[in-house]
Design an enzyme around this catalytic site. Structure first.
Site, PDB file in Angstrom:
ATOM      1  N   GLU A   1       0.760  -1.330   0.008  1.00 35.96           N
ATOM      2  CA  GLU A   1      -0.099  -0.011  -0.067  1.00 35.96           C
ATOM      3  C   GLU A   1       0.807   1.381   0.038  1.00 35.96           C
ATOM      4  O   GLU A   1       0.331   2.342  -0.569  1.00 35.96           O
ATOM      5  CB  GLU A   1      -0.937  -0.170   1.073  1.00 35.96           C
ATOM      6  CG  GLU A   1      -1.779  -1.138   1.253  1.00 35.96           C
ATOM      7  CD  GLU A   1      -3.000  -1.189   0.137  1.00 35.96           C
ATOM      8  OE1 GLU A   1      -3.571   0.104  -0.228  1.00 35.96           O
ATOM      9  OE2 GLU A   1      -2.990  -1.925  -0.417  1.00 35.96           O
TER      10      GLU A   1
ATOM     11  N   SER B   1     -47.345 -15.746 -22.914  1.00 36.53           N
ATOM     12  CA  SER B   1     -48.168 -14.773 -23.547  1.00 36.53           C
ATOM     13  C   SER B   1     -48.156 -13.360 -22.938  1.00 36.53           C
ATOM     14  O   SER B   1     -48.797 -12.480 -23.632  1.00 36.53           O
ATOM     15  CB  SER B   1     -49.545 -15.388 -23.524  1.00 36.53           C
ATOM     16  OG  SER B   1     -49.765 -16.493 -24.209  1.00 36.53           O
TER      17      SER B   1
END
Length: 873
Positions: A208, A477
């Site tokens: 880091e 549908s």
């Protein structure tokens, strides 16, 4: 007589000559006077070189010339310019007018800043002078230094215990008072600096902030690099050191603004002055979020390896450091490949920092982690809501770390009453409901897109997949609605007529059947919608073009990448597989008069200090003309009043409802999507296969022989909407309007076929679930399967057409179907999902296989329209 006394006329000349020989440096006052009185010649006073040997002019002329010369010489001496004059000016005997004014002399400033600039002409007088620029810069620097000194003295370095107040983000229902839950529990155990192992300290420094022990809390080089990257449009960077990463957690998570970074930099500088490097590093490792609900290295060690931090190996320490940038994303349980790459990166950097030798690094193996424990806060049905909130925030730019540590107050759009009604509606299903039967629902406000209720499953901890937003099932549908809208947009009115006989073979060999092969004759578009007649809608889709059906679905909000969404003719019968949330959003566009609004679940996000971090802004898009939406809504009122969902009339107490049922092939999925003017709700039901890789036919339960859209999906919809709309005003839908483009007539001419004979509707007991693509509801039209004769007239008496015109009706003693009450004529009401068998369909159109993706959990495998594919009602 001596020569000196001899009178001679030449004496004057000798005296004159003597005078001329007088040194130029001596005074000539006497000589000048004598010369003036005694001789006729004249000289310029004070000029040693002005005398001429030429004979003098007349006395008068000499005196006048002498006087003039003396005056001119005197004036010239008095007015001689300080600067050199031109040759022409000298010859003229006088300097030019104004020559005495010195060139380059500046005009005095009229004010301290000399603005506008004195002595300058436009536009130069408005350009700031160097004095002004330097003064402004000096003032700016002094002000900045003063502010920095004040900010530095006013800033305090936070203690690790101070961070607990800014870590828990709470989510509330739409009322802003009822808490829905939290994203994670705070699990933190602080370790003294001497108890944190060196291997993880070394790993975090190498990964880091390699300059940690040399920098003063900030990294100017990193800040400049991040600033340049941000200006170039790259991913936003902060140039943070470990010290800055530590202090930024005090500011409700990650600050990305330049002002926020400035605050962090000041605090980092002060922390570096007041704390030792080892203390800063220890505080950082005690407060950082590692994922899995763990804050600090001790809890992270327990969550990932089920051991104390003091027992971490070098490989394990490197893995914990590897997940820091994005804990939830880089967790090996979520992305093992990425976590392995980042773990290797940390090891490589440790070697570069000489924290370990290459040989030691090569000997390390990727560590095994324990299975993550699901957070209890996500248990139950609310877990799906919380997960949806988190996903939406991430999509809006929040980070996982920020959400978990930000201390935010998040207000969702979920109405607590509607949500309770939603959960209760699913729990109202019969007790014999199969364990693997799955239901997803979404209730949305069409005027805003706000999700008011959602059911994604019974328990998020045991089943993390959200059946409302992630599970896909074939539409059946409910997809006919898009062909309906496309036809209206292309000029076909609701009373345009289409052939509803069954079976029908279209160009290309595509054969389509209605449920039970029922013939309806020539029907209107509105009637075809009410009864979900497959053959009529197949013909309409070919007339307007299958690509128009697809375009309409997309324009109303269905994602273009929806599996199975194609331009093939069978798309009208629902070959695509959307999610429940997507269909709620699409039908919401119809309910709102054609305006599409993206659905959302997060209303506001507030920081701990009360400032706003995020607020949703609704974006409207006109998906279709408002009058088209009105007429589509008129047609969609047919299924809930006369069609397969007509039972809603009793449940809704006469409140106007528009919607469509749908059932996919072999009953693999069942739908009902409908709306009132206030709310739209979508309900989908499916059943995954035992291995979870596919889907299977819905197992009948609750006394139903076949699970169709008109059965339990319609029941769930009615339970949600009827209770959620209690006390709300009864609002009517607009009545049908005359569209300006209603000029089209059917132009498609089907191939000649023999006159079909009257079709017999099969007995209800003759069920073919494997061949019924979407019999959407024989059961809703037949009160019981044990009494078929009470619900269906003799098949031989069944009319084959719907139209009252005598020329359209085949010989029959029965009146036209559409003249009889739907309840008495079940064979006319079954939406066209009442089609013929799957085997027959395969023989008719094998190529329709390509329309059915068959992928994804909950993805219906049925093909509605595959050579007999059924409409699903």
């Amino acid at each position: 007589m001596s020569e000196s006394r001899r009178p001679s006329s030449g004496g004057g000349n000798r005296r004159a000559a003597g005078v001329r020989r007088t040194p130029s440096g001596k005074s000539a006052k006497g000589g000048a006077a004598k010369g003036s009185s005694r001789s006729g010649s004249s000289k310029s006073t004070g000029s040693a070189k002005g005398t001429s040997r030429t004979a003098s002019k007349g006395a008068s002329g000499a005196r006048t010339g002498a006087a003039a010369t003396t005056s001119a010489a005197s004036a010239s001496s008095a007015k001689r310019p300080t600067s050199r004059t031109s040759v022409s000016a000298r010859h003229a005997g006088a300097a030019p007018k104004g020559a005495g004014k010195g060139r380059g002399k500046k005009v005095a400033a009229t004010n301290f800043l000399n603005y506008p600039r004195a002595g300058r002409k436009n536009p130069w007088r408005w350009i700031p002078s160097l004095r002004m620029i330097v003064g402004a810069m000096a003032l700016f620097v002094l002000a900045g230094l003063g502010f920095a000194v004040w900010l530095y003295n006013d800033t305090e370095v936070p203690e690790p215990s101070d961070f607990a107040l800014a870590q828990t983000s709470r989510v509330y229902f739409a009322d802003g008072e009822t808490e829905m839950g939290q994203f994670s529990e705070i699990n933190r155990t602080e370790l003294p600096a001497d108890e944190i192992p060196d291997n993880i300290k070394q790993a975090v420094v190498a990964s880091e902030d390699s300059s940690f022990y040399e920098n003063r809390g900030v990294s100017p080089r990193g800040i400049v690099r991040a600033f340049v990257n941000n200006l170039q449009g790259g991913a936003r960077q902060g140039g943070s050191t470990i010290t800055m990463q530590y202090v930024e957690r005090y500011y409700t998570g990650t600050e990305t603004s330049y002002v926020g970074k400035a605050k962090e930099a000041i605090m980092a500088l002060k922390a570096d002055q007041e704390l030792s490097k080892d203390e800063i590093l220890s505080r950082y490792l005690n407060t950082i979020y590692f994922g899995r609900g763990a804050y600090g290295v001790q809890e992270a060690s327990q969550a990932y390896f089920d051991k104390d931090a003091s027992e971490l190996t070098d490989a394990e320490a490197a893995l914990l450091v590897a997940v820091i940038p994005s804990p939830s994303t880089y967790d090996p349980a979520n992305d093992p490949e990425k976590s392995t790459q980042l773990w290797d990166r940390v090891i490589t950097r440790q070697v570069a920092e000489e924290q370990m030798t290459p040989a030691e690094a090569d000997a390390l193996e990727f560590p095994q982690t324990v299975e993550p424990n699901s957070e209890n806060s996500l248990g139950g049905t609310n877990g799906y809501l919380l997960s949806q909130v988190r996903n939406e925030l991430i999509a809006e730019g929040f980070t996982e770390d920020e959400i978990n540590t930000g201390g935010f107050t998040i207000v969702s759009t979920i109405d607590p009453a509607i949500q309770e009604n939603t959960v209760q509606a699913v729990e109202n299903l019969p007790e014999d409901r199969p364990e693997n039967n799955r239901v997803g629902t979404v209730t949305m406000d069409p005027s805003t897109g706000a999700i008011r209720g959602m059911y994604g499953g019974a328990d998020y901890v045991t089943q993390a997949q959200n059946d409302a937003t992630q599970s896909r099932m074939q539409a059946g549908s409910i997809f006919k609605t898009f062909t309906l809208i496309a036809a209206l947009e292309d000029g076909y009115p609701l009373d345009s007529r289409w052939d509803g006989d069954s079976p029908k073979t279209f160009r290309g060999g595509w054969t389509v059947k209605n449920f039970n092969d029922v013939d309806y004759g020539r029907v209107t578009l509105e009637k075809a919608t009410t009864s979900s007649i497959n053959t009529a809608y197949a013909e309409a889709n070919l007339e307007v073009g299958p690509e128009r059906t697809r375009e309409t679905a997309v324009s109303l909000g269905l994602p273009e990448k929806t599996p199975g969404l194609t331009d093939d003719a069978a798309n009208v019968l629902g070959s695509a597989s959307p999610t429940v949330a997507e269909m709620a959003e699409v039908y919401g566009s119809i309910a709102s008069g054609g305006v599409h609004r993206d659905s959302y679940v997060v209303q506001t996000v507030t920081r701990p200090d009360g400032s706003s971090r995020y607020e949703h802004e609704t974006t409207d898009t006109q998906g279709m003309d408002e009058e088209v939406a009105i007429n589509a809504t008129v047609a969609l009122q047919g299924p809930p009043t006369q069609g397969s969902a007509r039972d809603l009339q009793n449940v809704m107490g006469g409140r106007p409802v528009a919607g469509k049922t749908g059932t996919s092939e072999s009953f693999r999925s069942a739908w009902f999507v409908g709306f009132t003017p206030q709310l739209v709700t979508a309900v989908g039901m499916f059943q995954p296969s035992a291995d979870g890789t596919g889907e299977e036919s819905l197992t009948p339960f609750g006394g139903e022989d076949n699970i169709t859209g008109g059965t339990f999906p319609t029941q769930i919809w009615g339970d949600i909407m009827s209770t959620s709309l209690e006390g709300e005003e009864y609002l009517d839908f607009p009545e049908e309007v005359q569209l300006d483009n209603e000029t089209q007539e059917r132009s498609y001419v089907p191939p000649p076929t023999q006159e079909p004979e009257p079709t017999r509707a099969p007995e209800p007991t003759e069920e073919e679930p494997s061949e019924e693509p979407t019999t959407e509801e024989p059961t809703t039209e037949e009160p019981t399967t044990e009494e078929p004769t009470t619900e269906e007239p003799e098949p031989t008496e069944e009319p084959t057409t719907e139209e009252p015109e005598p020329t359209e009706q085949p010989p029959s003693e029965e009146p036209p179907a559409d003249e009889e009450p739907p309840a008495d004529q079940p064979t006319e009401e079954p939406p066209a999902d009442e089609q013929g068998g799957e085997e027959e369909a395969d023989a008719g159109l094998p190529e329709v296989e390509d329309l059915l993706p068959g992928e994804g959990q909950g993805l219906g495998g049925g093909r509605e329209g595959r050579g007999g594919g059924r409409g699903g009602d």
